[in-house]
Design a protein around this motif. Structure first.
Motif, PDB file in Angstrom:
ATOM      1  N   ALA A  52       0.809  -1.223   0.000  1.00 58.17           N
ATOM      2  CA  ALA A  52       0.000   0.000   0.000  1.00 58.17           C
ATOM      3  C   ALA A  52       0.842   1.273   0.000  1.00 58.17           C
ATOM      4  O   ALA A  52       0.682   2.144   0.848  1.00 58.17           O
ATOM      5  CB  ALA A  52      -0.950  -0.009   1.197  1.00 58.17           C
ATOM      6  N   GLY A  53       1.728   1.386  -0.968  1.00 59.56           N
ATOM      7  CA  GLY A  53       2.424   2.633  -1.191  1.00 59.56           C
ATOM      8  C   GLY A  53       3.841   2.687  -0.657  1.00 59.56           C
ATOM      9  O   GLY A  53       4.199   2.021   0.311  1.00 59.56           O
ATOM     10  N   ASP A  54       4.669   3.494  -1.320  1.00 58.79           N
ATOM     11  CA  ASP A  54       6.075   3.687  -0.975  1.00 58.79           C
ATOM     12  C   ASP A  54       6.838   2.368  -0.932  1.00 58.79           C
ATOM     13  O   ASP A  54       7.675   2.140  -0.047  1.00 58.79           O
ATOM     14  CB  ASP A  54       6.221   4.441   0.353  1.00 58.79           C
ATOM     15  CG  ASP A  54       5.801   5.900   0.248  1.00 58.79           C
ATOM     16  OD1 ASP A  54       5.445   6.335  -0.864  1.00 58.79           O
ATOM     17  OD2 ASP A  54       5.825   6.599   1.276  1.00 58.79           O
ATOM     18  N   THR A  55       6.580   1.525  -1.901  1.00 60.11           N
ATOM     19  CA  THR A  55       7.381   0.311  -2.044  1.00 60.11           C
ATOM     20  C   THR A  55       8.831   0.699  -2.326  1.00 60.11           C
ATOM     21  O   THR A  55       9.764   0.094  -1.794  1.00 60.11           O
ATOM     22  CB  THR A  55       6.837  -0.569  -3.171  1.00 60.11           C
ATOM     23  OG1 THR A  55       5.476  -0.919  -2.875  1.00 60.11           O
ATOM     24  CG2 THR A  55       7.652  -1.839  -3.329  1.00 60.11           C
ATOM     25  N   PHE A  56       9.006   1.722  -3.148  1.00 61.97           N
ATOM     26  CA  PHE A  56      10.336   2.270  -3.420  1.00 61.97           C
ATOM     27  C   PHE A  56      10.461   3.628  -2.743  1.00 61.97           C
ATOM     28  O   PHE A  56       9.486   4.384  -2.655  1.00 61.97           O
ATOM     29  CB  PHE A  56      10.568   2.402  -4.927  1.00 61.97           C
ATOM     30  CG  PHE A  56      10.698   1.082  -5.631  1.00 61.97           C
ATOM     31  CD1 PHE A  56      11.940   0.505  -5.845  1.00 61.97           C
ATOM     32  CD2 PHE A  56       9.573   0.399  -6.071  1.00 61.97           C
ATOM     33  CE1 PHE A  56      12.066  -0.724  -6.481  1.00 61.97           C
ATOM     34  CE2 PHE A  56       9.674  -0.837  -6.710  1.00 61.97           C
ATOM     35  CZ  PHE A  56      10.926  -1.401  -6.912  1.00 61.97           C
ATOM     36  N   ASP A  57      11.650   3.933  -2.279  1.00 62.06           N
ATOM     37  CA  ASP A  57      11.854   5.196  -1.573  1.00 62.06           C
ATOM     38  C   ASP A  57      11.814   6.386  -2.517  1.00 62.06           C
ATOM     39  O   ASP A  57      11.453   7.487  -2.106  1.00 62.06           O
ATOM     40  CB  ASP A  57      13.189   5.165  -0.829  1.00 62.06           C
ATOM     41  CG  ASP A  57      13.352   6.355   0.088  1.00 62.06           C
ATOM     42  OD1 ASP A  57      12.518   6.514   1.003  1.00 62.06           O
ATOM     43  OD2 ASP A  57      14.302   7.143  -0.110  1.00 62.06           O
ATOM     44  N   SER A  58      12.177   6.174  -3.774  1.00 64.91           N
ATOM     45  CA  SER A  58      12.161   7.255  -4.760  1.00 64.91           C
ATOM     46  C   SER A  58      12.314   6.640  -6.145  1.00 64.91           C
ATOM     47  O   SER A  58      12.495   5.425  -6.287  1.00 64.91           O
ATOM     48  CB  SER A  58      13.295   8.256  -4.503  1.00 64.91           C
ATOM     49  OG  SER A  58      14.542   7.714  -4.885  1.00 64.91           O
ATOM     50  N   HIS A  59      12.259   7.502  -7.148  1.00 61.90           N
ATOM     51  CA  HIS A  59      12.500   7.058  -8.524  1.00 61.90           C
ATOM     52  C   HIS A  59      13.979   7.176  -8.909  1.00 61.90           C
ATOM     53  O   HIS A  59      14.329   7.030 -10.082  1.00 61.90           O
ATOM     54  CB  HIS A  59      11.643   7.873  -9.493  1.00 61.90           C
ATOM     55  CG  HIS A  59      10.175   7.577  -9.400  1.00 61.90           C
ATOM     56  ND1 HIS A  59       9.650   6.325  -9.634  1.00 61.90           N
ATOM     57  CD2 HIS A  59       9.118   8.366  -9.077  1.00 61.90           C
ATOM     58  CE1 HIS A  59       8.341   6.355  -9.469  1.00 61.90           C
ATOM     59  NE2 HIS A  59       7.993   7.574  -9.128  1.00 61.90           N
TER      60      HIS A  59
END
Length: 249
Positions: free
Chosen positions: A53-60
């Motif tokens: 449910a969101g923020d699986t990755f810290d950034s792109h």
């Protein structure tokens, strides 16, 4: 047994923050270790699906090698994964969800990328829907003026990534907190609401619809296990994870 009468087990987690910096340091250099831990634990209990449910990755801005590592971890899980982009990893065209190794993971469903807002698993009689972050601006995760998806299955889970307040005051701005209130949770009409954005695991809402934050694996040390059955309805427990932990104040 008809799909609608099966006992379903869904694992809910969020805020894994896969990266090559802070999360990687917790795990001895492997920024995808938290993701692997959750998926391995889900397989161990024979979960039917996993929702992130969101923020699986810290950034792109994570390296391509780490994206490929995360993609391999997801593919190896060999169970359906539904990912909702959050405020750290919104579904922007220049981001990691378009044109990367993640697109080749056949068991990965990214709301806002591979599906618009909802995905139906006919064999489970389960629908999972949510409204992804599509940019870095403020948004209302459960903006019911757009209407909720019409229920097409016996079981329905709604996903959102944002900050819970019982009665949000949206007249104060700018406030990019992606607010979620009791009335909006109730209006989903879902059997379970899976929330992300808080590091701690907690139930929220007024009780009309089961709504839970799973917390981040490294902080909470657990994942939510959601069981759905005709006999007992929806039950939610927390399963411990064998994972490196963040220091808790």
């Amino acid at each position: 047994m008809p799909a609608s009468q099966r006992v379903l087990t869904v694992v809910h987690s969020s805020d894994l923050h896969v990266d090559h910096d802070y999360t990687a340091r917790i795990h001895g250099g492997d920024g995808a270790a938290g993701l692997a831990c959750v998926l391995n634990a889900a397989r161990a209990i024979a979960a039917d699906a996993v929702i992130l449910a969101g923020d699986t990755f810290d950034s792109h801005r994570v390296p391509q090698s780490l994206i490929e590592r995360a993609a391999a971890v997801m593919a190896d899980a060999e169970l359906p994964i539904v990912l909702l982009p959050g405020n750290h990893d919104p579904a922007v065209r220049e981001g990691i969800y378009f044109g990367s190794a993640l697109g080749a993971v056949q068991n990965l469903h990214i709301i806002g990328v591979t599906q618009d807002e909802a995905i139906v698993f006919d064999g489970l009689s389960l629908e999972i829907w949510g409204r992804p972050h599509r940019d870095y601006d403020d948004m209302i995760p459960f903006e019911m003026t757009r209407g909720r998806p019409q229920r097409r299955t016996r079981w329905q889970i709604a996903m959102a990534h944002g900050h819970y307040e019982p009665a949000p005051d949206r007249s104060v701005g700018p406030r990019p907190s992606w607010l979620i209130g009791d009335a909006e949770i109730t209006a989903t009409g879902a059997d379970y609401v899976a929330l992300g954005h808080w590091n701690r695991a907690i139930r929220v809402g007024n009780g009309s619809v089961p709504a839970y934050y799973s917390g981040s694996p490294e902080y909470a040390g657990t994942m939510n296990v959601v069981t759905m059955s005709e006999e007992k309805g929806v039950t939610v427990t927390r399963a411990a994870l064998d994972i490196a932990r963040e220091p808790v104040d």
